[in-house]
Design an enzyme around this catalytic site. Sequence first.
Site, PDB file in Angstrom:
ATOM      1  N   ARG A 235       0.838  -1.195   0.000  1.00 26.70           N
ATOM      2  CA  ARG A 235       0.000   0.000   0.000  1.00 26.70           C
ATOM      3  C   ARG A 235       0.876   1.251   0.000  1.00 26.70           C
ATOM      4  O   ARG A 235       1.902   1.300   0.713  1.00 26.70           O
ATOM      5  CB  ARG A 235      -0.906   0.028   1.230  1.00 26.70           C
ATOM      6  N   GLU A 264      -3.836   7.169  -4.900  1.00 25.62           N
ATOM      7  CA  GLU A 264      -4.124   6.630  -6.246  1.00 25.62           C
ATOM      8  C   GLU A 264      -5.428   7.200  -6.810  1.00 25.62           C
ATOM      9  O   GLU A 264      -6.345   7.448  -6.008  1.00 25.62           O
ATOM     10  CB  GLU A 264      -4.219   5.095  -6.161  1.00 25.62           C
ATOM     11  N   HIS A 282      -0.914   0.052 -10.031  1.00 26.01           N
ATOM     12  CA  HIS A 282      -1.595  -0.892  -9.127  1.00 26.01           C
ATOM     13  C   HIS A 282      -2.156  -2.082  -9.897  1.00 26.01           C
ATOM     14  O   HIS A 282      -3.366  -2.332  -9.906  1.00 26.01           O
ATOM     15  CB  HIS A 282      -2.708  -0.185  -8.338  1.00 26.01           C
TER      16      HIS A 282
HETATM   17  C1  8YV Z   1      -7.136  -4.615  -5.456  1.00 29.85           C
HETATM   18  C2  8YV Z   1      -5.361  -5.126  -4.036  1.00 29.85           C
HETATM   19  O1  8YV Z   1      -8.084  -5.256  -4.878  1.00 29.85           O
HETATM   20  O2  8YV Z   1      -6.267  -7.110  -3.234  1.00 29.85           O
HETATM   21  C3  8YV Z   1      -5.767  -6.029  -2.955  1.00 29.85           C
HETATM   22  O3  8YV Z   1      -5.559  -5.667  -1.784  1.00 29.85           O
HETATM   23  O4  8YV Z   1      -4.708  -4.161  -3.813  1.00 29.85           O
HETATM   24  C4  8YV Z   1      -5.829  -5.375  -5.383  1.00 29.85           C
HETATM   25  O5  8YV Z   1      -5.954  -6.708  -5.684  1.00 29.85           O
HETATM   26  C5  8YV Z   1      -7.580  -4.253  -6.775  1.00 29.85           C
HETATM   27  O6  8YV Z   1      -6.750  -3.273  -7.200  1.00 29.85           O
HETATM   28  C6  8YV Z   1      -8.988  -3.802  -6.812  1.00 29.85           C
HETATM   29  O7  8YV Z   1      -9.142  -2.656  -6.124  1.00 29.85           O
END
Ligand code: 8YV
Length: 325
Positions: A235, A264, A282
């Site tokens: 993150r 983001e 991402h």
């Molecule tokens: C997001 C992610 O879910 O699973 C996570 O924590 O960061 C990604 O797989 C995806 O970008 C959808 O928001």
Amino acid sequence: MSATTSAIAVLVPGPLNDHAVKRVEAEFAIVRIERPDASLVTPEIAASVRGIASMTGADAALIDALPKLEIIANYGVGYDGVDAKHAAARGVLVTNTPDVLTEEVADTAFGLLINTVRDLPKAEAWLRQGRWVKDGPYPLTSLTLRGRRAGIFGMGRIGMAIARRLEAFGLSVAYHNRRPVDGISYAYYPTLKELAAAVDTLISVAPGTAATAKAVNADILAALGPDGVFVNIGRGSTVDEEALARALADGTIAAAGLDVFADEPRVPQALLDLPNATLLPHVGSASVHTRRAMADLCVDNLGTWFSEGRALTAVPETADIVSRR
Ligand code: 8YV
């Protein structure tokens, strides 16, 4: 799915994976609002909604606007967009989508590491710009993966999968977590600073929490050192992005590969301007294969909750919540 769920109102706030939407439409009474905003909740929505399927989070205000809410099925393993603590206080279950994306995200992390160390995206751009013909071979990269000592910040399922890949590539592996992980032999460092000082390649898989906020700061980057490479697949909130941009610009560290950012989809200009920053939008889990598996797990959690009163993958904060049947 049993016919009994088709009348159950499930809210989808904002965008969500197509396959997940199709399944919610087919198996529940889908309710959509433009974004996860309590002010968009009408009295009809408040009176009917018992579940949420969300890729955009759910804050305390939205949770409180839905008195019949029983479950929030987060689309993603990271659920920092959901106020899980508040949900727990309200007796609302929160689920996420672990495991189904572990290997995909680990692959992306490793690809990003190699791209960052060996400049592969820029070497391809050199070829496509005709510079190989006009100016000759792409310059040798000052960095290599060979002989690197890797450190993982956040040794969970994805961290372990990355560690397996690092070992396969002949790198040593160490890690920092709140506490040592049972059953693994990698060197454990009780503080992130000690880990950074012991390695030259730091890979963050840490979740976005109050405890990890800006954990990767100027101090940590200085400890990583001038041959240091930092990769973030977790993150953006875990990094002090200004300190990182400074460290990359003044040679405190050598390079960084980033798939996640604090705000983001906006990326600080200071990072965009840096030649030694490899940046991705991402895409950690972003294959059709993996996103479909995430969608299925997200909706399956709703299904098993409403038809059997149990969750498949509850998050720790709400793991004790049982069915109100
Ligand atoms: C997001 C992610 O879910 O699973 C996570 O924590 O960061 C990604 O797989 C995806 O970008 C959808 O928001």
